[in-house]
Scaffold this active site. Structure first.
Site, mmCIF file in Angstrom:
data_model
loop_
_atom_site.group_PDB
_atom_site.id
_atom_site.type_symbol
_atom_site.label_atom_id
_atom_site.label_comp_id
_atom_site.label_asym_id
_atom_site.label_seq_id
_atom_site.Cartn_x
_atom_site.Cartn_y
_atom_site.Cartn_z
ATOM 1 N N CYS A 155 0.861 -1.189 0.000
ATOM 2 C CA CYS A 155 0.000 0.000 0.000
ATOM 3 C C CYS A 155 0.899 1.240 0.000
ATOM 4 O O CYS A 155 1.885 1.305 0.741
ATOM 5 C CB CYS A 155 -0.926 0.012 1.219
ATOM 6 S SG CYS A 155 -2.048 -1.406 1.219
ATOM 7 N N ASN A 336 -0.684 9.189 8.835
ATOM 8 C CA ASN A 336 0.497 9.343 9.690
ATOM 9 C C ASN A 336 1.746 9.315 8.829
ATOM 10 O O ASN A 336 2.002 8.322 8.148
ATOM 11 C CB ASN A 336 0.547 8.217 10.723
ATOM 12 C CG ASN A 336 -0.624 8.302 11.666
ATOM 13 O OD1 ASN A 336 -0.866 9.335 12.281
ATOM 14 N ND2 ASN A 336 -1.392 7.225 11.759
ATOM 15 N N CYS A 379 -0.835 4.213 13.278
ATOM 16 C CA CYS A 379 -1.161 3.363 12.133
ATOM 17 C C CYS A 379 -0.207 3.639 10.981
ATOM 18 O O CYS A 379 0.007 4.792 10.617
ATOM 19 C CB CYS A 379 -2.550 3.670 11.581
ATOM 20 S SG CYS A 379 -3.845 3.604 12.776
HETATM 21 N N1 SAH Z 1 -2.948 -5.142 6.492
HETATM 22 C C1 SAH Z 1 -4.070 -4.750 7.306
HETATM 23 C C2 SAH Z 1 -3.654 -4.026 8.586
HETATM 24 C C3 SAH Z 1 -2.975 -2.722 8.287
HETATM 25 S S1 SAH Z 1 -2.737 -1.507 9.526
HETATM 26 C C4 SAH Z 1 -4.960 -3.869 6.500
HETATM 27 O O1 SAH Z 1 -4.585 -3.443 5.417
HETATM 28 O O2 SAH Z 1 -6.085 -3.617 6.926
HETATM 29 C C5 SAH Z 1 -4.270 -0.856 9.954
HETATM 30 C C6 SAH Z 1 -4.762 0.360 9.175
HETATM 31 O O3 SAH Z 1 -3.821 1.440 9.118
HETATM 32 C C7 SAH Z 1 -5.100 -0.002 7.758
HETATM 33 O O4 SAH Z 1 -6.360 0.500 7.435
HETATM 34 C C8 SAH Z 1 -4.038 0.721 6.992
HETATM 35 O O5 SAH Z 1 -4.430 0.969 5.680
HETATM 36 C C9 SAH Z 1 -3.848 1.966 7.820
HETATM 37 N N2 SAH Z 1 -2.612 2.692 7.513
HETATM 38 C C10 SAH Z 1 -1.504 2.217 6.923
HETATM 39 N N3 SAH Z 1 -0.572 3.184 6.785
HETATM 40 C C11 SAH Z 1 -1.100 4.296 7.329
HETATM 41 C C12 SAH Z 1 -0.607 5.627 7.529
HETATM 42 N N4 SAH Z 1 0.608 5.966 7.156
HETATM 43 N N5 SAH Z 1 -1.430 6.507 8.129
HETATM 44 C C13 SAH Z 1 -2.648 6.146 8.548
HETATM 45 N N6 SAH Z 1 -3.163 4.908 8.402
HETATM 46 C C14 SAH Z 1 -2.406 4.001 7.789
#
Ligand code: SAH
Length: 402
Positions: A155, A336, A379
């Site tokens: 992602c 974040n 997150c």
């Molecule tokens: N692989 C799982 C868990 C990921 S972490 C998933 O994709 O759902 C949990 C959440 O944090 C997810 O919704 C992810 O997209 C989000 N996330 C990832 N990077 C982030 C960032 N830099 N800022 C805010 N949220 C983020």
């Protein structure tokens, strides 16, 4: 389609109990068995019963041992006073109750704690560590756990993705995070529940490590395990459709889906797994998931707020149309930042407007309060110590139809 079938046990880790392996074969395969012993954090009740039966013992010993581990916080067989000395000795020869080794602990100004924990090492492979985060709130304590060292989903807004994928965590490694945190936070494992909620929102894509995650969830929910309520354990997925279907049949937990965009053009860019399971298929999977559940069940759609990328009122309207009719909530997550990030966090007033558009269309919407960002525990800021030299990512990973 499955991602994970190939990832699963790909490093020669113990298959989970639910995969039907005998206790003997687990013993042979387990990386936790450096001294030939099985780490009990990796066996759910069914698996532990089988292990005792393989020793010629009664299966109910599993119940006793689990109560000691998860309801008393005991990791020493000698303390298990309702089990005879001879059996305790045989257990100590075969089993071990081994929590992870702490690398570092950081405490945020807001009370959030982040632990870097070392994973079991496989000979010849580099050391790997993951991150676990505890978020205290007035009336609950949430533990955010990892399920993989690194992540292959790639992602574009997530720092875990930057390091690529290293390996799946074993059931023992997943469960031991919760035990370790409870112990470190001074829980008595009985009355006062320091950890009331567990979310699979740390490093990794939980549904890409399916069998180990399901086994871990069984231990979290089991009355002889941590005894958490099913609404307080949340699996968060980037949208691995076939595993969402399987999850619904295998365990009962809360589900969060990382949507982040209401259409394929934008979601392909942010969440590349969308190219395999596009938005319409994902929505169908959400509907199937909810079909089998009681009417109180919601899916939480996570939506990271990226300045000028996915935060316009038009997209809010499109999102409302997309999920209208589903039993759903939207959780807006202010982005974040992390080094090398190519995005900025949406402005507070943009987030407020987005939220208002959704609410005015009847969509239950909350905005996540950023916690622990001063220690990079928020997150998407978890990086652990994933020494993936290959930078294995989505696309590099064999995906096959099951
Ligand atoms: N692989 C799982 C868990 C990921 S972490 C998933 O994709 O759902 C949990 C959440 O944090 C997810 O919704 C992810 O997209 C989000 N996330 C990832 N990077 C982030 C960032 N830099 N800022 C805010 N949220 C983020």
């Amino acid at each position: 389609m499955t991602i994970g079938a190939d990832l699963q046990d790909g490093d020669g880790h113990a298959p989970s109990a639910s995969s039907g392996a005998s206790a003997e074969s687990m013993l042979a395969l387990s990386p936790a068995s450096s001294a030939g012993r099985i780490n009990l954090f990796g066996l759910d009740r069914q698996g532990l019963r089988a292990a005792f039966e393989a020793m010629g013992e009664s299966g109910y010993r599993a119940d006793q041992v689990m109560l000691w581990i998860y309801r008393r916080g005991v990791d020493d067989f000698a303390a298990m006073s309702n089990i005879g000395k001879a059996l305790r000795q045989r257990m100590a020869e075969r089993f071990v109750i081994r929590p992870p080794e702490l690398v570092t602990e950081q405490v945020s100004a807001d009370g959030t704690r982040k632990w870097v924990l070392k994973l079991d090492q496989t000979e010849g492979k580099p050391e790997t560590a993951i991150e676990t985060v505890y978020i205290p709130e007035t009336n609950r304590g949430t533990l955010c756990i990892s399920s993989q060292a690194g992540c292959a989903m790639d992602c574009s807004f997530c720092s875990t993705a930057q390091g690529g994928f290293s390996r799946n965590m074993t059931t023992a490694e997943i469960v031991a995070q919760v035990w370790f945190a409870a112990k470190t936070l001074g829980s008595d494992f009985q009355n006062e529940r320091v950890i009331s909620n567990v979310v699979f929102m740390g490093m990794g894509e939980p549904l890409a490590n399916y069998a180990n995650v399901v086994s871990a969830i069984r231990i979290l929910l089991d009355d002889f395990g941590f005894g958490l309520s099913k609404r307080r354990v949340t699996v968060s997925t980037s949208g691995l459709v076939p595993f969402m279907d399987r999850l619904a049949g295998d365990v009962d937990t809360a589900l969060a889906v990382s949507l982040h965009a209401p259409n394929d053009a934008l979601r392909n860019e942010l969440v590349p797994i969308n190219r395999k399971y596009p938005v319409a298929e994902l929505m169908d999977a959400c509907r199937r998931y909810l079909d089998g559940k009681d009417r109180k069940t919601h899916i939480v759609f996570e939506y990271v707020m990226l300045d000028g990328v996915n935060d316009s009122p038009e997209l809010a309207r499109e999102l409302a149309r997309l999920i209208g009719g589903l039993s759903a909530k939207v959780n807006l997550i202010p982005f974040n930042p992390f080094p090398q990030a190519r995005y900025k966090r949406s402005r507070p007033e943009t987030i407020a407007k987005f939220s208002e558009v959704l609410r005015s269309r009847g969509v239950l919407t909350t905005t996540r309060r950023t916690r622990g960002d001063d220690i990079d525990a928020a997150c998407g800021q978890l990086v652990g110590k994933v020494q993936s030299r290959q930078k294995q990512r989505l696309g590099d990973i064999p995906v096959r139809v099951q």
